[in-house]
Scaffold this motif. Structure first.
Motif, PDB file in Angstrom:
ATOM      1  N   SER A  95       0.784  -1.233  -0.030  1.00 31.34           N
ATOM      2  CA  SER A  95       0.049   0.051  -0.216  1.00 31.34           C
ATOM      3  C   SER A  95       0.917   1.382  -0.075  1.00 31.34           C
ATOM      4  CB  SER A  95      -1.084   0.157   1.105  1.00 31.34           C
ATOM      5  OG  SER A  95      -1.741  -1.209   1.274  1.00 31.34           O
ATOM      6  N   ALA A  96       0.824   2.206  -0.809  1.00 32.39           N
ATOM      7  CA  ALA A  96       1.530   3.355  -0.928  1.00 32.39           C
ATOM      8  C   ALA A  96       0.587   4.547  -0.973  1.00 32.39           C
ATOM      9  CB  ALA A  96       2.271   3.292  -2.260  1.00 32.39           C
ATOM     10  N   VAL A  97       0.841   5.572  -0.198  1.00 31.75           N
ATOM     11  CA  VAL A  97       0.191   6.720   0.010  1.00 31.75           C
ATOM     12  C   VAL A  97       1.042   8.059  -0.041  1.00 31.75           C
ATOM     13  CG1 VAL A  97      -1.501   5.715   1.536  1.00 31.75           C
ATOM     14  CG2 VAL A  97       0.436   6.762   2.471  1.00 31.75           C
ATOM     15  N   ALA A  98       0.618   9.189  -0.471  1.00 30.80           N
ATOM     16  CA  ALA A  98       1.367  10.329  -0.563  1.00 30.80           C
ATOM     17  C   ALA A  98       1.527  10.649   0.780  1.00 30.80           C
ATOM     18  CB  ALA A  98       0.562  11.469  -1.455  1.00 30.80           C
ATOM     19  N   TYR A  99       2.475  11.122   1.125  1.00 30.79           N
ATOM     20  CA  TYR A  99       2.985  11.532   2.531  1.00 30.79           C
ATOM     21  C   TYR A  99       4.210  12.394   2.642  1.00 30.79           C
ATOM     22  CZ  TYR A  99       4.078  11.205   7.497  1.00 30.79           C
ATOM     23  OH  TYR A  99       4.534  11.386   8.706  1.00 30.79           O
ATOM     24  N   GLN A 100       4.287  13.263   3.225  1.00 30.83           N
ATOM     25  CA  GLN A 100       5.226  14.175   3.731  1.00 30.83           C
ATOM     26  C   GLN A 100       5.434  14.533   4.937  1.00 30.83           C
ATOM     27  OE1 GLN A 100       4.641  17.676   1.091  1.00 30.83           O
ATOM     28  NE2 GLN A 100       5.964  17.020  -0.326  1.00 30.83           N
ATOM     29  N   GLY A 101       6.678  14.487   5.556  1.00 29.61           N
ATOM     30  CA  GLY A 101       7.133  14.686   7.039  1.00 29.61           C
ATOM     31  C   GLY A 101       7.883  13.754   7.598  1.00 29.61           C
ATOM     32  N   ASP A 102       7.898  13.829   8.952  1.00 31.81           N
ATOM     33  CA  ASP A 102       8.449  12.819   9.723  1.00 31.81           C
ATOM     34  C   ASP A 102       7.979  11.353   9.739  1.00 31.81           C
ATOM     35  OD1 ASP A 102      10.076  12.024  11.694  1.00 31.81           O
ATOM     36  OD2 ASP A 102       9.046  12.661  13.646  1.00 31.81           O
ATOM     37  N   PRO A 103       9.022  10.477   9.361  1.00 30.15           N
ATOM     38  CA  PRO A 103       8.613   9.105   9.377  1.00 30.15           C
ATOM     39  C   PRO A 103       8.237   8.437  10.519  1.00 30.15           C
ATOM     40  CG  PRO A 103      10.864   9.585   8.169  1.00 30.15           C
ATOM     41  CD  PRO A 103      10.325  10.860   8.892  1.00 30.15           C
TER      42      PRO A 103
ATOM     43  N   CYS B 131       5.200 -10.767   8.186  1.00 30.33           N
ATOM     44  CA  CYS B 131       6.144  -9.946   8.361  1.00 30.33           C
ATOM     45  C   CYS B 131       5.695  -8.356   7.616  1.00 30.33           C
ATOM     46  CB  CYS B 131       7.549 -10.337   7.561  1.00 30.33           C
ATOM     47  SG  CYS B 131       8.265 -11.598   8.141  1.00 30.33           S
ATOM     48  N   TYR B 132       6.160  -7.362   8.349  1.00 31.11           N
ATOM     49  CA  TYR B 132       5.665  -6.022   7.666  1.00 31.11           C
ATOM     50  C   TYR B 132       6.714  -5.310   7.300  1.00 31.11           C
ATOM     51  CZ  TYR B 132       7.153  -3.447  11.590  1.00 31.11           C
ATOM     52  OH  TYR B 132       7.848  -2.759  12.629  1.00 31.11           O
ATOM     53  N   ALA B 133       6.864  -4.345   6.318  1.00 31.50           N
ATOM     54  CA  ALA B 133       7.842  -3.312   6.167  1.00 31.50           C
ATOM     55  C   ALA B 133       6.927  -1.928   6.285  1.00 31.50           C
ATOM     56  CB  ALA B 133       8.497  -3.599   5.098  1.00 31.50           C
ATOM     57  N   VAL B 134       7.672  -0.772   6.756  1.00 36.66           N
ATOM     58  CA  VAL B 134       6.981   0.419   6.514  1.00 36.66           C
ATOM     59  C   VAL B 134       8.229   1.306   6.087  1.00 36.66           C
ATOM     60  CG1 VAL B 134       6.007   2.633   7.483  1.00 36.66           C
ATOM     61  CG2 VAL B 134       5.441   0.186   8.356  1.00 36.66           C
ATOM     62  N   LEU B 135       7.965   1.887   4.871  1.00 39.37           N
ATOM     63  CA  LEU B 135       9.139   2.610   4.329  1.00 39.37           C
ATOM     64  C   LEU B 135       8.543   4.000   3.792  1.00 39.37           C
ATOM     65  CD1 LEU B 135      10.170  -0.437   1.946  1.00 39.37           C
ATOM     66  CD2 LEU B 135      11.881   0.727   3.305  1.00 39.37           C
ATOM     67  N   THR B 136       9.429   5.084   3.870  1.00 38.34           N
ATOM     68  CA  THR B 136       9.063   6.487   3.571  1.00 38.34           C
ATOM     69  C   THR B 136       9.969   7.000   2.629  1.00 38.34           C
ATOM     70  OG1 THR B 136      10.249   7.316   5.514  1.00 38.34           O
ATOM     71  CG2 THR B 136       7.714   6.637   5.554  1.00 38.34           C
TER      72      THR B 136
END
Length: 177
Positions: free
Chosen positions: A84-92, A137-142
């Motif tokens: 899942s990808a979303v537009a995001y700006q800011g502190d990860p 397993c999960y991954a969160v990337l910014t």
């Protein structure tokens, strides 16, 4: 007496019509394939994020919307990879905490150990094990303007994640738009 038979006929017609509204879409959905052919090219997740699918992986056509932020791949090992990808700006950090909370709330999965750092082309974040009814397993990337959450199920131990699946996660890339 004729009006009773007419009313009964109309009522029966309404019931048959309602039954058709429920049954026809279910039959059509069951007849359609849920997985496409093996994916051999990079898949556009959305917001500039691309994934190189593991060899033999198939796109789950019922759950995927390539290019819009939601892609589900099914591997030959029986694994499901949801990106899942979303537009995001800011502190990860707040996004990562929110993603973990959402996985706990929606998927009933809780962290099962310390997350490890994860880097991909143009993205950085963490990945780790989750425990629940189906271990994962999960991954969160910014990145500069995007955030990606990946969930791989069922995986009893992230260390046992097949190398092609791990390569797909570390090979996520942010293409300049």
């Amino acid at each position: 007496m004729t009006s009773r038979w007419r009313d009964a006929g109309v009522g029966l017609g309404v019931l048959v019509g309602l039954g058709a509204l429920v049954a026809v879409p279910a039959v059509v959905s069951a007849a359609l394939p849920s997985q496409g052919p093996p994916v051999t090219r990079p898949v556009d997740v959305g917001y500039g994020v691309r994934v190189d699918p593991p060899p033999g992986a198939r796109l789950d056509v019922a759950e995927s919307r390539p290019g819009t932020g939601e892609v589900v791949l099914r591997t030959g090992e029986g694994l499901r990879i949801r990106l899942s990808a979303v537009a995001y700006q800011g502190d990860p950090a707040p996004f990562t905490a929110h993603a973990r909370h959402r996985l706990a709330r929606d998927e009933l999965l809780r962290p099962a150990g310390r997350p490890e750092p994860l880097r991909a082309s143009g993205l950085r974040g963490e990945w780790g094990p989750l425990t629940g009814e189906q271990p994962a397993c999960y991954a969160v990337l910014t990145g500069p303007e995007v955030a990606v959450t990946a969930l791989v199920t069922p995986v009893p131990d992230c260390a046992a994640l097949p190398a092609p699946v791990r390569a797909a996660l570390t090979g996520l890339r942010l293409d300049p738009s």
